[in-house]
Design a protein around this motif. Sequence first.
Motif, PDB file in Angstrom:
ATOM      1  N   ILE A 135      35.018  63.492  29.847  1.00  0.00           N
ATOM      2  CA  ILE A 135      36.507  63.386  29.629  1.00  0.00           C
ATOM      3  C   ILE A 135      36.848  62.113  28.903  1.00  0.00           C
ATOM      4  O   ILE A 135      36.235  61.061  29.161  1.00  0.00           O
ATOM      5  CB  ILE A 135      37.240  63.342  30.961  1.00  0.00           C
ATOM      6  N   GLY A 136      37.566  62.246  27.828  1.00  0.00           N
ATOM      7  CA  GLY A 136      37.785  61.270  27.002  1.00  0.00           C
ATOM      8  C   GLY A 136      37.098  61.291  25.568  1.00  0.00           C
ATOM      9  O   GLY A 136      37.533  60.742  24.503  1.00  0.00           O
ATOM     10  N   ASP A 137      35.906  62.084  25.448  1.00  0.00           N
ATOM     11  CA  ASP A 137      35.452  62.471  24.183  1.00  0.00           C
ATOM     12  C   ASP A 137      36.271  63.250  23.463  1.00  0.00           C
ATOM     13  O   ASP A 137      37.009  64.020  23.926  1.00  0.00           O
ATOM     14  CB  ASP A 137      33.957  63.187  24.521  1.00  0.00           C
ATOM     15  N   ASN A 143      39.200  74.488   7.729  1.00  0.00           N
ATOM     16  CA  ASN A 143      39.635  73.125   8.398  1.00  0.00           C
ATOM     17  C   ASN A 143      39.320  72.966   9.606  1.00  0.00           C
ATOM     18  O   ASN A 143      38.632  73.784  10.652  1.00  0.00           O
ATOM     19  CB  ASN A 143      41.374  73.206   8.272  1.00  0.00           C
ATOM     20  N   THR A 144      39.142  71.667  10.039  1.00  0.00           N
ATOM     21  CA  THR A 144      38.738  71.031  11.150  1.00  0.00           C
ATOM     22  C   THR A 144      39.724  70.219  11.845  1.00  0.00           C
ATOM     23  O   THR A 144      40.524  69.842  11.110  1.00  0.00           O
ATOM     24  CB  THR A 144      37.494  70.110  11.274  1.00  0.00           C
ATOM     25  N   LYS A 145      39.697  70.336  13.234  1.00  0.00           N
ATOM     26  CA  LYS A 145      40.578  69.412  13.956  1.00  0.00           C
ATOM     27  C   LYS A 145      40.127  68.823  15.166  1.00  0.00           C
ATOM     28  O   LYS A 145      39.328  69.360  15.851  1.00  0.00           O
ATOM     29  CB  LYS A 145      41.865  70.332  14.514  1.00  0.00           C
ATOM     30  N   SER A 146      40.376  67.732  15.340  1.00  0.00           N
ATOM     31  CA  SER A 146      39.589  66.831  16.354  1.00  0.00           C
ATOM     32  C   SER A 146      40.888  66.721  17.419  1.00  0.00           C
ATOM     33  O   SER A 146      41.973  66.462  17.491  1.00  0.00           O
ATOM     34  CB  SER A 146      39.548  65.078  16.037  1.00  0.00           C
ATOM     35  N   LEU A 147      40.107  67.194  18.581  1.00  0.00           N
ATOM     36  CA  LEU A 147      40.738  67.179  20.135  1.00  0.00           C
ATOM     37  C   LEU A 147      40.163  66.404  21.119  1.00  0.00           C
ATOM     38  O   LEU A 147      39.101  66.275  21.222  1.00  0.00           O
ATOM     39  CB  LEU A 147      41.090  68.704  20.583  1.00  0.00           C
ATOM     40  N   LYS A 148      41.066  65.571  21.816  1.00  0.00           N
ATOM     41  CA  LYS A 148      40.358  64.854  22.890  1.00  0.00           C
ATOM     42  C   LYS A 148      40.323  65.572  24.049  1.00  0.00           C
ATOM     43  O   LYS A 148      41.309  66.269  24.588  1.00  0.00           O
ATOM     44  CB  LYS A 148      41.430  63.683  22.839  1.00  0.00           C
TER      45      LYS A 148
END
Length: 778
Positions: A144-146, A156-161
């Motif tokens: 959790i948190g990564d 395309n790419t998308k960063s998700l926490k």
Amino acid sequence: MRSYLSLIPISAKVRKRQNRMTILCIVISVLLVTAVFSMADMAIRMETSNRIEKDGSWHLLLRNISASTANEISKRNDVAAFSPYGNLNSSIDQNYFVGGKQAAICGAEKDLAKMLPGFRNNTYPSDDEVIVTSNILDTMNVTIGDSIMLTMPNGNTKSLKIVGFNQDTAVASQYDAMVLFTNLKTFADIQSQNEKAEGFQYYLQFKNHTNLRKAITEIKEQYGLPDSSVGENAYILAMSLSSDNSYILGLYTVAAVLAVMVLLAGIFMIAASLNSSVLQRTSFYGMLRCLGASKGQVMKLVRLEALNWCKTAIPAGAALGIAATWMLCLIMHIWVGWEFKALPLWQISPMGILCGGISGFVTVWMASAAPAKKASKVSPIAAVSGNTERIPSGKASSHLGSRGRVDISLGISHAVSTKKSLILMTGSFALSIILFLCFSVLLGWIGTALNSLKSYTPDISLYCAAEENGLSRNLPADLQSLPGVKRAFGRMHQVLPAAYEGKQGHIDLISYDETQFHWAKADLVEGDLPKDTDDDAFYVLSVFDKSNSLKVGDTIQLDGAELTVSGVLNDSPFDASDSPTIICTEETFQKLTQKQTYKVIDIQLVKKASDSDVAGLRSLVNAPGMDIQFSDRREGNQMVNSTYWAFTLFVYVFLAVIALITVLNIVNGISLSVSARKKQYGIMRAVGMDEGQILRMITAEAATYGVIGLIVGCAAGLPLYRYLYTLMITHYFGIESPIPWACLIICFGITVVSVYIAVHTPAKRINNMAITETINEL
């Protein structure tokens, strides 16, 4: 003594031994109903828990409605949870990846966590945050948190926490994919980047104690929603008896009919016992008439005496029913184990106790009606003269005796001389046989309906993701050599345009190998398995479905080839579609399509296969350059197996109790019949009848009840069996109803055992009594 009713407790003490069997009948009847309905309640609780775990606790899925309509519905007083829902790649057929593993994405509001399985987090993701299924930990070292990187089909790419982990869902297990849960804003952003803007669906959950059927109808009528816009969670609605699915309604009807038959079995058993008790006490009732009791008072006395037994019999039956339920639940936990992990232990079912108590009271009340009426008709003159026993006329006796041995003739005469006793005894036999036949249909249905019980059911399935490619023909042999693998077999598949039954359409052409044809032989309901020929004739199998009426001898015209149906299967491993499913040999498939590779490879594991064995398979097919989807079906198979074993064990226990009731009823009936004729038997022994003749006479009486009951039960039960079989199996699987020889043999065996047990104790009792004692017995 203030009234005749004061005789009830006195009679109960004096006739404690004689009443014991009647009270036992009431206890067994209450036990049966309590246990049946309690087990049904526990099974419903278990299946509801399993279904919520698998499908969620939502009641409705609304499609194609406007946002304003959705907002109005969400504000209804009977709505507990409401959430819009959108999903991407739920079929795992698009290129969404996280860390090299395929991903499905869903977006919703916080209420969705109350309705869908897998959501166990108190945290609701904010923008660009995600809750992900825990199987991500198999391939990525994250916490959790990564942040994780979602790769989309357009590159395309998308960063998700990561803000939480959910349990694996059915999609995650079946396709070895992870499922990402985001809020609506993040979901809409992902959706817009891939030019796939679709409308939202809406999940709805009603509050407890809502009249679900009424609420659903109101929503449809108020907003003019067609049936296509309202999806129902059929299992959850069925568990609350609120489904309007035609098939489930049919099952409701079957359950109601069987419940009524259970009550009738109790009524027959108790009525037969009461009727025999009245026969023994005709002198007593006649003396009451001599003392001034009216017919109404005698009827009231008999009925209240019967109800007086309920004070102890009903609580005892309910307590034993609860104990039986606990024992069955415990056995299921220990014996079957994991498959019944959701079955409640040591819980009490108020519904079971209520049904048992009400059925016991109503059964005794209804069963006492005829004996009470009969007791009220006892003549005071007969009581004074002592001529209260009904002895067959000399004409009847001589007529019977002229055709055979006098002892057998007398036994038959005893059975048929009292019509009510004959109806009650044979009716109990007949009803038990009918119940056996009806419940055998349910066992056939559950075995046919559940594919996971079939010999061809796979534990693991491999799919070729790319349409133009396929799986190597050598791959099954390679997989079969791996640890934990019992068997691997492949199938080729192609959708082809075709003409059949005078119309144009498509067929799903599928290949089988020799092993799969061997399994298919068990499901063959018409014709023969196809064989390869040297000429241009192609023979195939058709899979029966309500929308597919192809029969043996029908032809299917393809482009440049003609297929002939050589056989029809009632079932197959494939989901039904609007197109006929056609099965052929691998050689025929190659000639028709020129394809050499498999579309699907199924794998069956050994019983002791470990998770590491499955992980080895997964790593093999996930190797670089192999475009294969990995589907783990073990959890789904286990859930279906739990349903099967719960249903089967319940039915077998119920049938065992029915058999016990039948045996006890005939034993009790014969015992009471003998007791009611003690004076007759004493006279017969006084004029020279020996022990063997007494035994044969009682045997003939019991056998008469059994044979007539067997004939009536088969005459009434077989048509009902055929009707239920057609309704539940033939209509959906194409299997014609067979003659249930096994069930009939069991019924015959129970009849023989009942007669054998019933005659020996009463005969021994009569033979051990002094002749003077039996003659002077009142």
